[in-house]
Design an enzyme around this catalytic site. Sequence first.
Site, PDB file in Angstrom:
ATOM      1  N   CYS A 106      18.798  51.214  19.708  1.00  0.00           N
ATOM      2  CA  CYS A 106      18.955  50.238  18.631  1.00  0.00           C
ATOM      3  C   CYS A 106      18.735  48.858  19.231  1.00  0.00           C
ATOM      4  O   CYS A 106      19.418  48.482  20.180  1.00  0.00           O
ATOM      5  CB  CYS A 106      20.368  50.364  18.051  1.00  0.00           C
ATOM      6  N   CYS A 113      22.037  35.554  13.356  1.00  0.00           N
ATOM      7  CA  CYS A 113      21.486  35.957  12.064  1.00  0.00           C
ATOM      8  C   CYS A 113      21.955  34.953  11.016  1.00  0.00           C
ATOM      9  O   CYS A 113      23.044  34.396  11.136  1.00  0.00           O
ATOM     10  CB  CYS A 113      22.009  37.349  11.705  1.00  0.00           C
ATOM     11  N   CYS A 117      26.135  38.429   5.805  1.00  0.00           N
ATOM     12  CA  CYS A 117      26.873  39.590   5.264  1.00  0.00           C
ATOM     13  C   CYS A 117      28.341  39.508   5.696  1.00  0.00           C
ATOM     14  O   CYS A 117      28.651  39.228   6.854  1.00  0.00           O
ATOM     15  CB  CYS A 117      26.248  40.898   5.744  1.00  0.00           C
ATOM     16  N   CYS A 120      29.871  41.594   8.784  1.00  0.00           N
ATOM     17  CA  CYS A 120      29.039  41.712   9.989  1.00  0.00           C
ATOM     18  C   CYS A 120      29.348  40.602  10.995  1.00  0.00           C
ATOM     19  O   CYS A 120      29.400  39.423  10.641  1.00  0.00           O
ATOM     20  CB  CYS A 120      27.572  41.655   9.585  1.00  0.00           C
ATOM     21  N   GLY A 160      20.380  40.571  13.759  1.00  0.00           N
ATOM     22  CA  GLY A 160      19.216  39.914  13.177  1.00  0.00           C
ATOM     23  C   GLY A 160      18.619  40.645  12.007  1.00  0.00           C
ATOM     24  O   GLY A 160      18.900  41.816  11.769  1.00  0.00           O
ATOM     25  N   GLU A 161      17.803  39.916  11.266  1.00  0.00           N
ATOM     26  CA  GLU A 161      17.111  40.479  10.108  1.00  0.00           C
ATOM     27  C   GLU A 161      15.621  40.528  10.447  1.00  0.00           C
ATOM     28  O   GLU A 161      14.966  39.479  10.516  1.00  0.00           O
ATOM     29  CB  GLU A 161      17.405  39.596   8.881  1.00  0.00           C
ATOM     30  N   SER A 192      15.745  48.208   9.547  1.00  0.00           N
ATOM     31  CA  SER A 192      16.742  48.036   8.501  1.00  0.00           C
ATOM     32  C   SER A 192      16.687  46.605   7.981  1.00  0.00           C
ATOM     33  O   SER A 192      16.622  45.655   8.755  1.00  0.00           O
ATOM     34  CB  SER A 192      18.110  48.336   9.106  1.00  0.00           C
ATOM     35  N   SER A 215      19.868  48.060   3.405  1.00  0.00           N
ATOM     36  CA  SER A 215      21.318  47.901   3.397  1.00  0.00           C
ATOM     37  C   SER A 215      21.760  47.618   1.969  1.00  0.00           C
ATOM     38  O   SER A 215      21.492  46.548   1.430  1.00  0.00           O
ATOM     39  CB  SER A 215      21.720  46.746   4.315  1.00  0.00           C
ATOM     40  N   LEU A 216      22.417  48.584   1.371  1.00  0.00           N
ATOM     41  CA  LEU A 216      22.770  48.498  -0.039  1.00  0.00           C
ATOM     42  C   LEU A 216      24.200  47.956  -0.211  1.00  0.00           C
ATOM     43  O   LEU A 216      24.412  46.906  -0.790  1.00  0.00           O
ATOM     44  CB  LEU A 216      22.621  49.893  -0.654  1.00  0.00           C
ATOM     45  N   ASN A 291      32.790  49.347  10.391  1.00  0.00           N
ATOM     46  CA  ASN A 291      33.329  49.140  11.724  1.00  0.00           C
ATOM     47  C   ASN A 291      34.112  47.828  11.656  1.00  0.00           C
ATOM     48  O   ASN A 291      33.519  46.765  11.504  1.00  0.00           O
ATOM     49  CB  ASN A 291      32.132  48.998  12.675  1.00  0.00           C
ATOM     50  N   CYS A 334      27.507  45.660  15.085  1.00  0.00           N
ATOM     51  CA  CYS A 334      26.520  44.613  15.360  1.00  0.00           C
ATOM     52  C   CYS A 334      27.167  43.312  15.801  1.00  0.00           C
ATOM     53  O   CYS A 334      27.993  42.755  15.098  1.00  0.00           O
ATOM     54  CB  CYS A 334      25.745  44.264  14.094  1.00  0.00           C
TER      55      CYS A 334
HETATM   56  N1  SAH Z   1      19.680  42.738   9.038  1.00  0.00           N
HETATM   57  C1  SAH Z   1      19.413  44.122   8.930  1.00  0.00           C
HETATM   58  C2  SAH Z   1      19.650  44.906  10.188  1.00  0.00           C
HETATM   59  C3  SAH Z   1      20.872  44.642  11.009  1.00  0.00           C
HETATM   60  S1  SAH Z   1      22.404  45.336  10.559  1.00  0.00           S
HETATM   61  C4  SAH Z   1      20.204  44.702   7.761  1.00  0.00           C
HETATM   62  O1  SAH Z   1      20.980  43.992   7.160  1.00  0.00           O
HETATM   63  O2  SAH Z   1      19.984  45.857   7.415  1.00  0.00           O
HETATM   64  C5  SAH Z   1      22.262  47.081  10.588  1.00  0.00           C
HETATM   65  C6  SAH Z   1      23.184  47.757   9.607  1.00  0.00           C
HETATM   66  O3  SAH Z   1      24.546  47.691  10.031  1.00  0.00           O
HETATM   67  C7  SAH Z   1      23.146  47.130   8.232  1.00  0.00           C
HETATM   68  O4  SAH Z   1      23.177  48.133   7.249  1.00  0.00           O
HETATM   69  C8  SAH Z   1      24.427  46.333   8.219  1.00  0.00           C
HETATM   70  O5  SAH Z   1      24.816  46.036   6.921  1.00  0.00           O
HETATM   71  C9  SAH Z   1      25.362  47.259   8.966  1.00  0.00           C
HETATM   72  N2  SAH Z   1      26.575  46.633   9.494  1.00  0.00           N
HETATM   73  C10 SAH Z   1      26.743  45.392   9.982  1.00  0.00           C
HETATM   74  N3  SAH Z   1      28.020  45.198  10.371  1.00  0.00           N
HETATM   75  C11 SAH Z   1      28.673  46.342  10.130  1.00  0.00           C
HETATM   76  C12 SAH Z   1      30.016  46.775  10.305  1.00  0.00           C
HETATM   77  N4  SAH Z   1      30.949  45.963  10.807  1.00  0.00           N
HETATM   78  N5  SAH Z   1      30.325  48.038   9.944  1.00  0.00           N
HETATM   79  C13 SAH Z   1      29.387  48.867   9.429  1.00  0.00           C
HETATM   80  N6  SAH Z   1      28.118  48.533   9.243  1.00  0.00           N
HETATM   81  C14 SAH Z   1      27.753  47.268   9.569  1.00  0.00           C
END
Ligand code: SAH
Length: 345
Positions: A106, A113, A117, A120, A160-161, A192, A215-216, A291, A334
């Site tokens: 990964c 970022c 979110c 995150c 990151g995105e 993702s 990411s939904l 997490n 992350c």
């Molecule tokens: N920016 C991208 C990729 C990075 S995050 C995205 O948003 O998809 C990868 C995945 O981990 C995403 O689905 C994100 O929402 C999720 N994620 C981030 N922090 C998290 C956490 N604390 N617990 C569970 N999933 C998490």
Amino acid sequence: MEKKDIASCTLEELTEEMVSLGEKAFRAKQIYQWLHVKLAESFEEMTNLPAALRKKLDADYEIRKVEMVQEQVSKKDGTRKYLFCLKDGNMVESVLMKYRHGNSVCISSQAGCRMGCRFCASTLDGLERNLTASEMLGQVYRIQRMTRERVHNIVVMGTGEPLDNYENFVRFIRMVSDENGLHISQRNLTASTCGIVPGILRLAEEGLQITLALSLHGSTQEKRKKLMPVANKYPLEEVLDACHTYFQKTGRRITFEYSLVRGVNDGDEDARELSALLGHQNCHLNLIPVNPIRERNFEKPDKKSALEFKNKLEKNGINVTIRREMGADIDGACGQLRRKTMQGV
Ligand code: SAH
């Protein structure tokens, strides 16, 4: 003058560079192989190049280093989390997960970022900068050099995105799957996104075969907005339309990711709405018990209720799995390790 980042050049670009230096085109192929197959870290190693050329390369180009700062190994499942340092002192995280079907890495696509979110850790300090293609490749190469094992799968799901760093990200995808480089099949690559609609539509036109994960995290626009500020800009309906276009253009089934947060998005109503939302789509839904991060008080549901949530969706015909939690004991979420080290928090 700043030296050129040679490991971000495609073979075609490198060929042009060599020709412009008055070199034969085949030199480019040799250099590319040193950089992307033998994973050389200096020009001196490139012993089949004339010494004069090596010197010239050294003067004008640099091989950007991705250096190991810290490694954490999970006692639970052997997952390894790495903290890597880039040339300007920025740090990024990568994770190595060993599965029966091969090694999966990964990687991060940005330092920090700006998507915001709520659950995150990567976004808490905002975006520092985009990573270059060589810095994304460098994470994979460093891991492969350290473990002496081949990487089979790559997921761009670290900090990151990727679609917010579009050009470098697509360049990375093309280079890592190039037959002249590591040649990892595009079908073994997943990126993702939080749902940047123009990026998804553009990616659909690239002629790539990678898996797109969306990411939904919320079953309606209103619920999603509460967890993901990006939803204000790109409403759920438009995001799903873009995903459908991606599927139609590429034939690649979309993976939806849904972090389960206790009392926030794991109720009966959520399961019903989610089933209705995805029911007619050929897709896969991955449930990830959130997490927990120190800075926010989100909790994950217990095992039983996560399983119940999954069963409800399954009954409605959704292709759903609960993601095996890996590395939860090593700041697996992350951005947690990066933040801890850079800020001492
Ligand atoms: N920016 C991208 C990729 C990075 S995050 C995205 O948003 O998809 C990868 C995945 O981990 C995403 O689905 C994100 O929402 C999720 N994620 C981030 N922090 C998290 C956490 N604390 N617990 C569970 N999933 C998490």
